[in-house]
Scaffold this active site. Structure first.
Site, PDB file in Angstrom:
ATOM      1  N   ASP A  39      -2.894  -1.669   8.642  1.00 51.96           N
ATOM      2  CA  ASP A  39      -3.287  -0.547   7.570  1.00 51.96           C
ATOM      3  C   ASP A  39      -3.697  -1.215   6.172  1.00 51.96           C
ATOM      4  O   ASP A  39      -3.104  -2.087   5.746  1.00 51.96           O
ATOM      5  CB  ASP A  39      -1.950   0.463   7.416  1.00 51.96           C
ATOM      6  CG  ASP A  39      -1.713   1.042   8.902  1.00 51.96           C
ATOM      7  OD1 ASP A  39      -2.755   1.104   9.474  1.00 51.96           O
ATOM      8  OD2 ASP A  39      -0.701   1.479   8.906  1.00 51.96           O
ATOM      9  N   ARG A  40      -4.319  -0.178   5.608  1.00 52.37           N
ATOM     10  CA  ARG A  40      -4.958  -0.861   4.010  1.00 52.37           C
ATOM     11  C   ARG A  40      -3.840  -1.168   3.306  1.00 52.37           C
ATOM     12  O   ARG A  40      -3.641  -2.227   2.624  1.00 52.37           O
ATOM     13  CB  ARG A  40      -5.593   0.406   3.477  1.00 52.37           C
ATOM     14  CG  ARG A  40      -5.853   0.038   1.998  1.00 52.37           C
ATOM     15  CD  ARG A  40      -6.700   1.177   1.409  1.00 52.37           C
ATOM     16  NE  ARG A  40      -6.922   0.998   0.048  1.00 52.37           N
ATOM     17  CZ  ARG A  40      -7.587   1.719  -0.830  1.00 52.37           C
ATOM     18  NH1 ARG A  40      -8.215   2.906  -0.493  1.00 52.37           N
ATOM     19  NH2 ARG A  40      -7.777   1.272  -2.331  1.00 52.37           N
TER      20      ARG A  40
END
Length: 344
Positions: free
Chosen positions: A132-133
């Site tokens: 995930d970012r």
């Protein structure tokens, strides 16, 4: 540095065959009003198959549409990384938290994949999995498209084990599991169509099978309470299946959300606030958008305290698997981990 001129490409979909190009753009890319798309087309900023479009241009399926944005900006993201291992075919790269692996609605140039490609000699470097970012940590890249294609479908044969470290709110303990023993969480997860935040994963009996093994490493006391909780725990999570948001959702369902997690803490109100502040328009400067210092303090941190710190890899030409570690945690997470380990 992000180029001030950017070109965004798209392809006309079959269902837009015979439409006015203006209608097609308005339907697909709602970050501009119809009036503004009209201005962009009339100003020569849109081309179709290499020819400058006009307001009478008809779209045909498969047409290549290019939108030219001047004075382009992107939100700043960390662009540092560390190569932990490298051979002729693969790289193990430590990704910083805060940068997306692939392009998003407002980050096209500084994706982590693009950063790695620009910073190495591997223009075709391909991530074999994703983070995930807001999650930092170790990612396996294939240097060449051929290597990625050869191993992608059987990734579990070379990427044997993945371990994460998380800092969670509260004194981590699960009823029925003795202190110090691993906790096997097998809650099936899926999205809830009734959730106002559709991307969140929830525990449902008919969800996808999931398995995360948690182990509390240490804990400590927060300087300021978060959500009324003054204790925190440092937890290791081994990902035994690889579902979307699996670790974050499992910890939230167990009652121990990750500090700094906007989506799974406080019913997602800070995720909603952040999302509303960002524009998907690639010509809009988002540098001042986001959460306030007070919001971040309420969350317990300015970044999500989840880090993919250890992997075990068995490449086909190795006799034995090898383990690699990297603990380049975000600064706030690093301080809490060190404090807990020291018993301070």
């Amino acid at each position: 540095m992000v180029p001030s001129d950017m070109y965004f490409e798209s392809v006309v979909q079959p269902e837009h065959e015979g439409w006015l190009l203006l209608d097609s753009l308005c339907k697909r890319f709602t970050y501009h009003s119809r009036e503004l798309w009209s201005e962009k087309i009339a100003g020569g900023f849109v081309s179709v198959n290499g020819e400058v479009a006009n307001l009478e241009t008809i779209a045909h399926r498969g047409d290549k549409v290019v939108y030219h944005v001047t004075n382009y900006t992107e939100p700043e993201v960390p662009t540092n990384y560390e190569i932990v291992f490298e051979d002729d075919e693969f790289m193990l790269v430590a990704k910083p938290a805060g940068v997306p692996v692939h392009h998003t609605g407002h980050i096209f140039y500084n994706t982590f994949t693009s950063i790695v490609r620009r910073g190495t000699d591997c223009e075709t470097a391909t991530p074999m999995h994703r983070l995930d970012r807001d999650t930092g940590g170790l990612m396996l890249f294939a240097k060449y498209a051929e290597s990625a294609a050869r191993f992608q479908k059987n990734l579990d044969r070379i990427l044997l084990r993945k371990f994460y470290m998380a800092v969670v709110r509260g004194d981590f303990a699960v009823e029925g599991t003795p202190a110090g023993e691993p906790v096997d969480c097998t809650m099936p997860l899926r999205e809830d169509p009734a959730d106002r935040l559709r991307l969140r994963m929830h525990h449902f009996a008919d969800g996808k099978p999931c398995h995360t093994r948690f182990r509390k490493l240490c804990g400590g006391q927060l300087l300021l309470p978060v959500g009324g909780e003054s204790m925190y725990s440092v937890v290791e999570a081994e990902l035994l299946t690889g579902r979307k948001h699996q670790i974050r959702a499992h910890l939230a369902e167990l009652g121990y959300p990750i500090l700094g997690d906007r989506l799974y803490s406080f019913d997602g109100i800070y995720y909603e606030k952040m999302s509303r502040s960002w524009s998907r328009d690639p010509s809009v400067d988002n540098s001042e958008a986001g959460l306030s210092a007070e919001d971040l303090a309420a969350l317990g941190g300015s970044s999500q305290m989840l880090y993919a710190y250890k992997v075990e890899i068995q490449l086909p030409y190795w006799k034995e698997p090898r383990a690699f570690e990297c603990c380049q945690f975000p600064e706030e997470m690093k301080l809490l981990v060190e404090k807990a380990k020291s018993g301070a």
